[in-house]
Design a protein around this motif. Sequence first.
Motif, PDB file in Angstrom:
ATOM      1  N   ALA A  23       0.721  -1.263   0.189  1.00 17.92           N
ATOM      2  CA  ALA A  23       0.078  -0.375   0.117  1.00 17.92           C
ATOM      3  C   ALA A  23       1.223   1.236  -0.063  1.00 17.92           C
ATOM      4  O   ALA A  23       2.253   1.389   1.145  1.00 17.92           O
ATOM      5  N   PRO A  24      -0.136   2.347  -0.506  1.00 17.94           N
ATOM      6  CA  PRO A  24       1.316   3.370  -0.113  1.00 17.94           C
ATOM      7  C   PRO A  24       1.997   4.153   0.450  1.00 17.94           C
ATOM      8  O   PRO A  24       2.645   4.241   0.023  1.00 17.94           O
ATOM      9  N   HIS A  25       1.195   4.207   1.752  1.00 18.61           N
ATOM     10  CA  HIS A  25       1.749   4.420   3.022  1.00 18.61           C
ATOM     11  C   HIS A  25       3.357   3.505   3.704  1.00 18.61           C
ATOM     12  O   HIS A  25       4.367   4.283   4.029  1.00 18.61           O
ATOM     13  N   PHE A  26       3.545   2.591   2.379  1.00 19.70           N
ATOM     14  CA  PHE A  26       5.062   1.837   2.929  1.00 19.70           C
ATOM     15  C   PHE A  26       5.946   2.144   1.822  1.00 19.70           C
ATOM     16  O   PHE A  26       6.485   2.301   2.687  1.00 19.70           O
ATOM     17  N   GLY A  39      -0.914  -2.058  -6.172  1.00 18.42           N
ATOM     18  CA  GLY A  39      -0.275  -3.430  -5.809  1.00 18.42           C
ATOM     19  C   GLY A  39       0.685  -3.136  -5.712  1.00 18.42           C
ATOM     20  O   GLY A  39       1.183  -4.566  -4.975  1.00 18.42           O
ATOM     21  N   ASP A  40       1.294  -1.692  -5.692  1.00 18.11           N
ATOM     22  CA  ASP A  40       3.472  -1.814  -5.728  1.00 18.11           C
ATOM     23  C   ASP A  40       3.583  -0.161  -5.251  1.00 18.11           C
ATOM     24  O   ASP A  40       3.247   0.251  -5.853  1.00 18.11           O
ATOM     25  N   PHE A  41       3.639  -0.170  -4.472  1.00 17.96           N
ATOM     26  CA  PHE A  41       3.861   0.932  -3.811  1.00 17.96           C
ATOM     27  C   PHE A  41       5.495   1.630  -5.100  1.00 17.96           C
ATOM     28  O   PHE A  41       5.190   3.041  -4.707  1.00 17.96           O
ATOM     29  N   SER A  42       6.480   0.711  -4.769  1.00 13.36           N
ATOM     30  CA  SER A  42       7.293   1.205  -6.019  1.00 13.36           C
ATOM     31  C   SER A  42       7.031   1.362  -7.157  1.00 13.36           C
ATOM     32  O   SER A  42       7.451   2.323  -7.612  1.00 13.36           O
ATOM     33  N   LYS A  43       5.520   1.871  -7.724  1.00 12.96           N
ATOM     34  CA  LYS A  43       5.836   1.720  -8.809  1.00 12.96           C
ATOM     35  C   LYS A  43       5.421   3.099  -9.293  1.00 12.96           C
ATOM     36  O   LYS A  43       4.339   3.647 -10.119  1.00 12.96           O
ATOM     37  N   ILE A  44       4.317   3.947  -7.665  1.00 10.76           N
ATOM     38  CA  ILE A  44       3.977   4.873  -7.713  1.00 10.76           C
ATOM     39  C   ILE A  44       4.949   6.295  -7.836  1.00 10.76           C
ATOM     40  O   ILE A  44       5.894   6.350  -7.097  1.00 10.76           O
ATOM     41  N   PRO A  45       4.082   6.814  -9.107  1.00  6.89           N
ATOM     42  CA  PRO A  45       4.978   8.071  -9.693  1.00  6.89           C
ATOM     43  C   PRO A  45       5.515   8.649  -8.250  1.00  6.89           C
ATOM     44  O   PRO A  45       4.234   9.006  -7.725  1.00  6.89           O
ATOM     45  N   ASN A  46       7.205   9.104  -7.737  1.00  9.87           N
ATOM     46  CA  ASN A  46       6.865   9.988  -6.396  1.00  9.87           C
ATOM     47  C   ASN A  46       7.048  11.366  -6.994  1.00  9.87           C
ATOM     48  O   ASN A  46       7.581  11.942  -7.958  1.00  9.87           O
TER      49      ASN A  46
END
Length: 463
Positions: free
Chosen positions: A205-208, A331-338
């Motif tokens: 999740a995003p908060h991670f 489904g994968d916070f590391s793929k959320i554009p920062n």
Amino acid sequence: MGILIQNGTVVTAEGSRRADVLIDGERIEQVAPRIDGSEHRIVDAEGLLVMPGGIDVHTHLDMPFGGTVSADDYRTGTIAAAVGGTTSVIDFALQSRGHSLAEALETWLAKSRGKACVDYSLHMAITDLGADGATLDEMEAMVATGVTSFKLFMAYPNVLMIDDGLMFRVMQRAAALNALCCIHAENGSAIDVVVAQMLAEGKTAPHFHAHSRSAKAEAEATHRAIALAEMTGCAVYIVHLSNEEALRELKHAQRHYDRALAETCTQYLVLSIEDQMPGESWDESKFVFTPPLREKKNQEPLWRALDDGTLSVVSTDHCPFTTEQKAMGRGDFSKIPNGGPGIENRLQVLWNFGVNSGRISPERFVELTSTAPARIFGMTQKGELKPGKDADILLWDPKQRYTIQAATQCMATDYNMFEGWTVQGNAKHVFSRGELVVEDGNWIGETGRGRFIARAANAGGFA
Ligand code: URP
Ligand code: ZN
Ligand code: ZN
Ligand code: ZN
């Protein structure tokens, strides 16, 4: 015939006084208690504060990142800046690995051409030393063109991250050129291990994102970057410093090395993990940026550091992505554009929570948002209301109450990080090089009128 701004209170980094400001063409002609207006067009600034236009030294417009491109281009991004009272930005050109700095510069100038609406400059991010260190030699040509600050990323392995050897060599060359090194300080290698472990444990999740990038990882890199800078004599500027531990490293270093400077960004002063990222919903992806939101206890130390001079600048790190773009990381916070949008709201938020609450003075506000950025980054024509300087002038209404809403903003995102907040203090009229470009809060200028600012190499203001 010039433009005469009458009856306002002129606020500069040095002090405040009732004064008139006369604009002749693109420049400030005179600032004096009373100027005869018979030959000039009058702008009545009764009840308004007259300040140098804001300078946002940390923006990412039209930037490829995280598998997509930031949502504001030079047109929408600089219009949003102007409406928020910011009349100059310094954006980041990124060197692609295997390519030259000259190519990166041309790529970014092409993005801005015909689109930039206020004046802009560029930092150059170095990602690759090139064959036989060719990049180091190119740095001199960059400085000659007015690109006098270089950015190095200690995070984002395999994308932008450099190693200590590269950083050290760039710093050595920057010191010789009186250039400034801007550092994204986070231990990217350690963070990537934590990210992989969290994902393997199903923490997606995003908060991670926030939990994977510790304050310690930022503090460690802050210490390392300044230590390497001190070994070379290079002036160093830590970007987006977000927490108390990193601040402690900065403060400690400044006791023996005065060429160590840093900024923080609006979001770290007023948003927190507790309030914005409790870990309840996907919606928190709006607050996925790097460094991440921190615990609330970090906010007051940052405010104090702005007041006591440990921190020199407030920028935004404006790197906007729409909710659709953010969805790449479901489904994968590391793929959320920062990144997050903020260029339009920097002055409103800083005024409301800084000046209105008594944490900083109006003069310090001007120093942090305009005068110090101009001095540190060698923008000799900007940042002050003095004869001969560019007439980049902000007429600020300290009484106006304004509710921040994505529905009415100029930024291209479909959300705002401060949605629904009512602030007091807002930009009313804005002049850019003598031209009224924002009237009563509305953009009225022409697209493409912004010019490239060639900056001086002044070692962060120390040369
Ligand atoms: O999340 C952020 N800050 N995105 C832009 C790149 C950077 O690290 O500044
Ligand atoms: Zn960064
Ligand atoms: Zn959490
Ligand atoms: Zn950034």
